[in-house]
Motif scaffolding. Sequence first.
Motif, PDB file in Angstrom:
ATOM      1  N   PHE A 100       0.729  -1.194  -0.001  1.00  0.00           N
ATOM      2  CA  PHE A 100       0.104  -0.075  -0.004  1.00  0.00           C
ATOM      3  C   PHE A 100       0.949   1.144   0.079  1.00  0.00           C
ATOM      4  CE2 PHE A 100      -3.249  -2.739   1.094  1.00  0.00           C
ATOM      5  CZ  PHE A 100      -4.463  -2.506   0.718  1.00  0.00           C
ATOM      6  N   HIS A 101       1.997   1.218   0.238  1.00  0.00           N
ATOM      7  CA  HIS A 101       2.832   2.429   0.051  1.00  0.00           C
ATOM      8  C   HIS A 101       3.521   2.345  -1.507  1.00  0.00           C
ATOM      9  CE1 HIS A 101       3.029   2.788   4.443  1.00  0.00           C
ATOM     10  NE2 HIS A 101       3.172   1.673   4.755  1.00  0.00           N
ATOM     11  N   ASN A 102       3.261   1.648  -1.994  1.00  0.00           N
ATOM     12  CA  ASN A 102       3.719   1.620  -3.654  1.00  0.00           C
ATOM     13  C   ASN A 102       2.657   2.125  -4.556  1.00  0.00           C
ATOM     14  OD1 ASN A 102       4.381   1.234  -6.362  1.00  0.00           O
ATOM     15  ND2 ASN A 102       5.633  -0.766  -5.543  1.00  0.00           N
ATOM     16  N   ASP A 103       2.385   3.412  -4.808  1.00  0.00           N
ATOM     17  CA  ASP A 103       1.472   3.941  -5.384  1.00  0.00           C
ATOM     18  C   ASP A 103       1.234   3.555  -6.852  1.00  0.00           C
ATOM     19  OD1 ASP A 103       1.125   5.701  -3.143  1.00  0.00           O
ATOM     20  OD2 ASP A 103       1.915   7.501  -4.087  1.00  0.00           O
ATOM     21  N   THR A 104       2.341   3.159  -7.552  1.00  0.00           N
ATOM     22  CA  THR A 104       2.173   2.527  -8.909  1.00  0.00           C
ATOM     23  C   THR A 104       1.478   1.205  -8.795  1.00  0.00           C
ATOM     24  OG1 THR A 104       4.455   3.620  -9.618  1.00  0.00           O
ATOM     25  CG2 THR A 104       3.571   1.841 -10.901  1.00  0.00           C
ATOM     26  N   GLU A 105       1.680   0.303  -7.861  1.00  0.00           N
ATOM     27  CA  GLU A 105       1.164  -0.801  -7.834  1.00  0.00           C
ATOM     28  C   GLU A 105      -0.263  -0.784  -7.572  1.00  0.00           C
ATOM     29  OE1 GLU A 105       1.606  -5.071  -5.243  1.00  0.00           O
ATOM     30  OE2 GLU A 105       2.848  -3.513  -4.917  1.00  0.00           O
ATOM     31  N   ILE A 106      -0.634   0.198  -6.530  1.00  0.00           N
ATOM     32  CA  ILE A 106      -2.210   0.493  -6.276  1.00  0.00           C
ATOM     33  C   ILE A 106      -2.976   1.139  -7.338  1.00  0.00           C
ATOM     34  CG2 ILE A 106      -3.724   1.486  -4.618  1.00  0.00           C
ATOM     35  CD1 ILE A 106      -1.926  -0.691  -3.438  1.00  0.00           C
ATOM     36  N   GLU A 107      -2.231   1.879  -7.911  1.00  0.00           N
ATOM     37  CA  GLU A 107      -2.890   2.528  -9.308  1.00  0.00           C
ATOM     38  C   GLU A 107      -2.977   1.597 -10.307  1.00  0.00           C
ATOM     39  OE1 GLU A 107      -0.197   5.569 -10.514  1.00  0.00           O
ATOM     40  OE2 GLU A 107      -0.373   6.780  -8.501  1.00  0.00           O
ATOM     41  N   GLN A 108      -2.216   0.551 -10.544  1.00  0.00           N
ATOM     42  CA  GLN A 108      -2.495  -0.512 -11.747  1.00  0.00           C
ATOM     43  C   GLN A 108      -3.469  -1.471 -10.994  1.00  0.00           C
ATOM     44  OE1 GLN A 108      -0.617  -0.457 -14.455  1.00  0.00           O
ATOM     45  NE2 GLN A 108      -2.019  -2.321 -14.978  1.00  0.00           N
ATOM     46  N   ILE A 109      -3.766  -1.655  -9.941  1.00  0.00           N
ATOM     47  CA  ILE A 109      -4.810  -2.220  -9.502  1.00  0.00           C
ATOM     48  C   ILE A 109      -6.207  -1.591  -9.814  1.00  0.00           C
ATOM     49  CG2 ILE A 109      -6.278  -3.162  -7.476  1.00  0.00           C
ATOM     50  CD1 ILE A 109      -3.602  -3.803  -6.395  1.00  0.00           C
ATOM     51  N   ALA A 110      -6.368  -0.434  -9.674  1.00  0.00           N
ATOM     52  CA  ALA A 110      -7.469   0.441 -10.031  1.00  0.00           C
ATOM     53  C   ALA A 110      -7.938   0.493 -11.380  1.00  0.00           C
ATOM     54  CB  ALA A 110      -7.342   1.809  -9.523  1.00  0.00           C
ATOM     55  N   LYS A 111      -6.672   0.719 -12.275  1.00  0.00           N
ATOM     56  CA  LYS A 111      -6.728   0.677 -13.685  1.00  0.00           C
ATOM     57  C   LYS A 111      -7.535  -0.772 -14.218  1.00  0.00           C
ATOM     58  CE  LYS A 111      -3.067   3.655 -15.078  1.00  0.00           C
ATOM     59  NZ  LYS A 111      -1.616   3.748 -15.639  1.00  0.00           N
ATOM     60  N   GLU A 112      -6.879  -1.824 -13.714  1.00  0.00           N
ATOM     61  CA  GLU A 112      -7.474  -3.111 -14.216  1.00  0.00           C
ATOM     62  C   GLU A 112      -8.781  -3.720 -13.642  1.00  0.00           C
ATOM     63  OE1 GLU A 112      -4.162  -5.677 -13.000  1.00  0.00           O
ATOM     64  OE2 GLU A 112      -2.950  -4.999 -14.352  1.00  0.00           O
ATOM     65  N   LEU A 113      -9.466  -2.940 -12.516  1.00  0.00           N
ATOM     66  CA  LEU A 113     -10.610  -3.246 -12.233  1.00  0.00           C
ATOM     67  C   LEU A 113     -11.789  -2.645 -13.043  1.00  0.00           C
ATOM     68  CD1 LEU A 113     -10.756  -2.489  -8.078  1.00  0.00           C
ATOM     69  CD2 LEU A 113     -10.706  -4.973  -9.279  1.00  0.00           C
ATOM     70  N   HIS A 114     -12.769  -3.785 -13.248  1.00  0.00           N
ATOM     71  CA  HIS A 114     -13.908  -3.284 -14.058  1.00  0.00           C
ATOM     72  C   HIS A 114     -15.184  -3.141 -13.225  1.00  0.00           C
ATOM     73  CE1 HIS A 114     -16.662  -2.991 -17.662  1.00  0.00           C
ATOM     74  NE2 HIS A 114     -17.339  -4.077 -17.004  1.00  0.00           N
ATOM     75  N   PHE A 115     -15.632  -1.762 -13.405  1.00  0.00           N
ATOM     76  CA  PHE A 115     -17.011  -1.547 -12.535  1.00  0.00           C
ATOM     77  C   PHE A 115     -18.064  -1.568 -13.417  1.00  0.00           C
ATOM     78  CE2 PHE A 115     -13.282   0.412 -10.537  1.00  0.00           C
ATOM     79  CZ  PHE A 115     -13.369  -0.017  -8.993  1.00  0.00           C
ATOM     80  N   GLN A 116     -19.197  -2.268 -12.902  1.00  0.00           N
ATOM     81  CA  GLN A 116     -20.378  -2.184 -13.622  1.00  0.00           C
ATOM     82  C   GLN A 116     -21.547  -2.171 -12.672  1.00  0.00           C
ATOM     83  OE1 GLN A 116     -21.102  -6.008 -15.939  1.00  0.00           O
ATOM     84  NE2 GLN A 116     -23.310  -5.177 -16.374  1.00  0.00           N
ATOM     85  N   LEU A 117     -22.627  -1.197 -13.292  1.00  0.00           N
ATOM     86  CA  LEU A 117     -23.708  -0.890 -12.299  1.00  0.00           C
ATOM     87  C   LEU A 117     -25.091  -1.402 -12.747  1.00  0.00           C
ATOM     88  CD1 LEU A 117     -23.394   2.861 -11.225  1.00  0.00           C
ATOM     89  CD2 LEU A 117     -23.714   0.941  -9.567  1.00  0.00           C
ATOM     90  N   ASP A 118     -25.520  -2.149 -12.031  1.00  0.00           N
ATOM     91  CA  ASP A 118     -26.940  -2.769 -12.334  1.00  0.00           C
ATOM     92  C   ASP A 118     -27.758  -2.274 -11.092  1.00  0.00           C
ATOM     93  OD1 ASP A 118     -26.722  -4.586 -10.327  1.00  0.00           O
ATOM     94  OD2 ASP A 118     -26.364  -6.112 -11.604  1.00  0.00           O
ATOM     95  N   LYS A 119     -29.297  -2.727 -11.337  1.00  0.00           N
ATOM     96  CA  LYS A 119     -30.198  -2.271 -10.346  1.00  0.00           C
ATOM     97  C   LYS A 119     -29.735  -2.669  -8.857  1.00  0.00           C
ATOM     98  CE  LYS A 119     -33.323  -6.158 -11.127  1.00  0.00           C
ATOM     99  NZ  LYS A 119     -34.759  -6.712 -11.375  1.00  0.00           N
ATOM    100  N   ASN A 120     -28.890  -3.840  -8.719  1.00  0.00           N
ATOM    101  CA  ASN A 120     -28.598  -4.345  -7.269  1.00  0.00           C
ATOM    102  C   ASN A 120     -27.278  -3.716  -6.870  1.00  0.00           C
ATOM    103  OD1 ASN A 120     -31.160  -5.772  -7.206  1.00  0.00           O
ATOM    104  ND2 ASN A 120     -30.066  -7.464  -8.612  1.00  0.00           N
ATOM    105  N   GLY A 121     -26.722  -2.925  -7.644  1.00  0.00           N
ATOM    106  CA  GLY A 121     -25.363  -2.234  -7.134  1.00  0.00           C
ATOM    107  C   GLY A 121     -24.335  -2.434  -8.253  1.00  0.00           C
ATOM    108  N   TRP A 122     -23.018  -2.529  -7.526  1.00  0.00           N
ATOM    109  CA  TRP A 122     -21.837  -2.748  -8.366  1.00  0.00           C
ATOM    110  C   TRP A 122     -21.628  -4.284  -8.619  1.00  0.00           C
ATOM    111  CZ3 TRP A 122     -19.677   1.211 -10.517  1.00  0.00           C
ATOM    112  CH2 TRP A 122     -19.668   2.379 -10.051  1.00  0.00           C
ATOM    113  N   LEU A 123     -21.175  -4.422  -9.791  1.00  0.00           N
ATOM    114  CA  LEU A 123     -20.160  -5.758 -10.016  1.00  0.00           C
ATOM    115  C   LEU A 123     -19.029  -5.236 -10.101  1.00  0.00           C
ATOM    116  CD1 LEU A 123     -22.909  -7.400 -12.517  1.00  0.00           C
ATOM    117  CD2 LEU A 123     -22.095  -8.303 -10.491  1.00  0.00           C
TER     118      LEU A 123
END
Length: 222
Positions: free
Chosen positions: A52-75
């Motif tokens: 968690f002290h490695n910003d580049t590593e955490i940023e890469q995780i954020a980039k790779e996450l796929h967020f999708q919304l439906d009527k029940n919330g986040w996928l």
Amino acid sequence: MKYYSVAIDGPAGSGKSTVARRVAEHLGFTYVDSGAMYRAVAWQALNQSADFHNDTEIEQIAKELHFQLDKNGWLINGERIDSLLRSPQVSQYASNVAKTIGVRKILVAKQQEIASKNHVVMDGRDIGNHVLPHADVKIYLTASVEERAKRRLNEQQKRGYDGDLQLIMKEIERRDEQDQTREISPLRQASDAVRIDTTSRSVQQIVDEIVTICCTKMGGEE
């Protein structure tokens, strides 16, 4: 077509998520829990034993996450993991993730894209000032530290986690300080936001007040 947006900000435990979800349901808008996106990054980072002290590593995780919304919330990457995002450990690390400038840029872009294609009620800590500065309605919810701690303790107990009220109060005070003093997009009430103190008020009272504000400012359209 114009898409309407409602920004609801406030500190931890002020009732943002519960209120925002119900307001969205009433208006027929899409509810966007921006905090869940930061929690998802923290959850994934914990799963990968990331530094968690490695910003580049955490940023890469954020980039790779796929967020999708439906009527029940986040996928998140096709999975519904809402309950897993509310653990005390994820909450703790989500605060650290939210301080990472690169992560905020990535997630803010995703949030703005959603708002550009949907009528939204979006809650968080920097929505009215930073994510949706031109939102049609801006609300700032607040409550006493003790009230917010009691709510957080109740939430944890419902999910099967133990908690101590005094410790939670100290954690909320620490979180407030961190959110209000962070370098990027600190927690601030927008100058054009309506401030609502939720202490000792029911969720329905707050929802009704916000819906009235929305209908007035949006010309009664729902």
